[in-house]
Design an enzyme around this catalytic site. Structure first.
Site, mmCIF file in Angstrom:
data_model
loop_
_atom_site.group_PDB
_atom_site.id
_atom_site.type_symbol
_atom_site.label_atom_id
_atom_site.label_comp_id
_atom_site.label_asym_id
_atom_site.label_seq_id
_atom_site.Cartn_x
_atom_site.Cartn_y
_atom_site.Cartn_z
ATOM 1 N N HIS A 122 0.834 -1.209 0.000
ATOM 2 C CA HIS A 122 0.000 0.000 0.000
ATOM 3 C C HIS A 122 0.878 1.273 0.000
ATOM 4 O O HIS A 122 0.882 2.036 0.956
ATOM 5 C CB HIS A 122 -0.882 -0.063 1.258
ATOM 6 C CG HIS A 122 -2.001 0.920 1.335
ATOM 7 N ND1 HIS A 122 -1.834 2.292 1.283
ATOM 8 C CD2 HIS A 122 -3.335 0.730 1.517
ATOM 9 C CE1 HIS A 122 -3.010 2.877 1.428
ATOM 10 N NE2 HIS A 122 -3.936 1.971 1.550
ATOM 11 N N GLU A 171 -1.083 1.485 -5.081
ATOM 12 C CA GLU A 171 -0.835 0.257 -4.337
ATOM 13 C C GLU A 171 -0.746 -0.945 -5.276
ATOM 14 O O GLU A 171 -1.680 -1.206 -6.035
ATOM 15 C CB GLU A 171 -1.972 0.062 -3.338
ATOM 16 C CG GLU A 171 -2.151 1.280 -2.433
ATOM 17 C CD GLU A 171 -3.548 1.383 -1.848
ATOM 18 O OE1 GLU A 171 -4.056 2.507 -1.731
ATOM 19 O OE2 GLU A 171 -4.111 0.326 -1.520
HETATM 20 O O1 TA6 Z 1 -6.124 2.642 -0.225
HETATM 21 C C1 TA6 Z 1 -7.373 2.082 -0.253
HETATM 22 C C2 TA6 Z 1 -7.985 2.035 1.151
HETATM 23 O O2 TA6 Z 1 -8.662 0.814 1.313
HETATM 24 C C3 TA6 Z 1 -8.900 3.233 1.345
HETATM 25 O O3 TA6 Z 1 -10.264 2.829 1.274
HETATM 26 C C4 TA6 Z 1 -8.519 3.772 2.723
HETATM 27 O O4 TA6 Z 1 -9.267 3.106 3.734
HETATM 28 C C5 TA6 Z 1 -7.041 3.420 2.760
HETATM 29 O O5 TA6 Z 1 -6.975 2.119 2.188
HETATM 30 C C6 TA6 Z 1 -6.383 3.524 4.122
HETATM 31 O O6 TA6 Z 1 -6.813 2.484 4.937
HETATM 32 P P1 TA6 Z 1 -6.270 2.443 6.474
HETATM 33 O O7 TA6 Z 1 -6.877 1.201 7.071
HETATM 34 O O8 TA6 Z 1 -4.764 2.371 6.405
HETATM 35 O O9 TA6 Z 1 -6.725 3.731 7.107
#
Ligand code: TA6
Length: 288
Positions: free
Chosen positions: A164, A264
């Site tokens: 990510h 990601e």
């Molecule tokens: O990057 C996609 C995602 O699933 C978004 O929906 C947002 O929730 C992000 O990840 C960050 O997630 P986190 O659990 O690290 O706050």
């Protein structure tokens, strides 16, 4: 900072005042920092350049809390758990304490690290399979992050995952992503399936899972271009929380969304991977 300002090469264990442990890596290519919790790369900069990876100025660096930025490892599920909302979003390995297996300074420009995480009594309560994860990080002119899953169970399992990656951008209003033209994506905000037309610009909250992605992708920023290549992945997630969601997040300053962009390298949605007992799968992001 120039290379001359850094010691020529090192890989040193350090801790924050609260005991949060990380490894500080310097070589002639640049500098990187990786937390033992989550095997979480949270800093990477090449000599003479602004940081490649973005990390929030107000991120937590605390046991059990995911660092906001760098490259969190989302595994064995991406996003919310499909059936149990009490389980942590993006799985549990980004807040698990990994083991450093090896650090090699292969040459003056290259440092390689291997970290490992094996299933445990705790993990089996969260996900009922025996596994072994290895993260192989190469800090060099390119930053290479390879996550290998091994199914050590007697049963087949299916994973979704993502490296990510949060990238530093000079100004979100002046960047675009090249490489997703004509690629279908699932819009996590509207739940629609849409085909990308042309380059991807960010003019508001964006949360998209692109499928059948033909890597490499390029972030065109005013001051530089960032290249994202991948192996073992045919999906990519593009995310920026934009103003309103950013303001609601406790580990991001209100204007943080203006200087970050997530691209990601994933195995998400149709790109989920099923491993038979004994199978291995590696997803790799090559960032430069
Ligand atoms: O990057 C996609 C995602 O699933 C978004 O929906 C947002 O929730 C992000 O990840 C960050 O997630 P986190 O659990 O690290 O706050």
């Amino acid at each position: 900072m120039q290379a001359a300002d850094w010691v020529q090469q090192m890989a040193v264990y350090k801790t924050f005042d609260n005991g949060f442990e990380y490894i500080d890596i310097v070589n002639k290519s640049g500098r990187a920092k990786i937390a033992v919790q989550g095997a979480h790369l949270f800093h990477c900069e090449r000599v003479g350049e602004q940081p490649l990876l973005w990390v929030s100025e107000t991120s937590f660096f605390e046991p059990g809390k995911a660092i906001r930025g760098g490259v969190p490892i989302c595994w064995p599920w991406f996003g919310k758990h499909q059936t149990d909302s009490s389980l942590p979003q993006h799985g549990f390995v980004r807040t698990s304490v990994w083991t450093v297996v090896d650090i090699q300074e292969t040459d003056e420009h290259t440092t390689e690290l291997i970290l490992q995480l094996k299933s445990s009594a705790r993990s089996l309560q969260l996900w009922p399979y025996i596994f072994e994860l290895q993260l192989h990080v190469t800090v060099a002119e390119k930053l290479t992050i390879a996550l290998t899953t091994k199914n050590c169970d007697e049963n087949t399992f299916t994973i979704t995952s993502a490296l990510h990656s949060y990238f530093t951008v000079s100004d979100i209003d002046n960047v675009y992503i090249e490489g997703l033209d004509k690629t279908r994506y699932f819009d996590s905000l509207t739940k629609e399936s849409i085909i990308q037309k042309g380059n991807t610009h960010i003019g508001g909250e964006v949360d998209r899972i692109y499928q059948n992605v033909r890597y490499p992708l390029t972030i065109h920023d005013q001051k530089r271009n960032v290249h994202i290549d991948a192996h073992g992945s045919s999906s990519a997630v593009i995310w920026n929380p934009w103003k309103e969601k950013c303001a609601r997040m406790g580990d991001m300053k209100d204007d943080a969304y203006t200087t970050m962009l997530c691209i990601e390298t994933a195995n998400a949605l149709d790109d989920a991977r099923t491993l038979l007992p004994g199978d291995k799968h590696t997803v790799t992001a090559i960032l430069s």
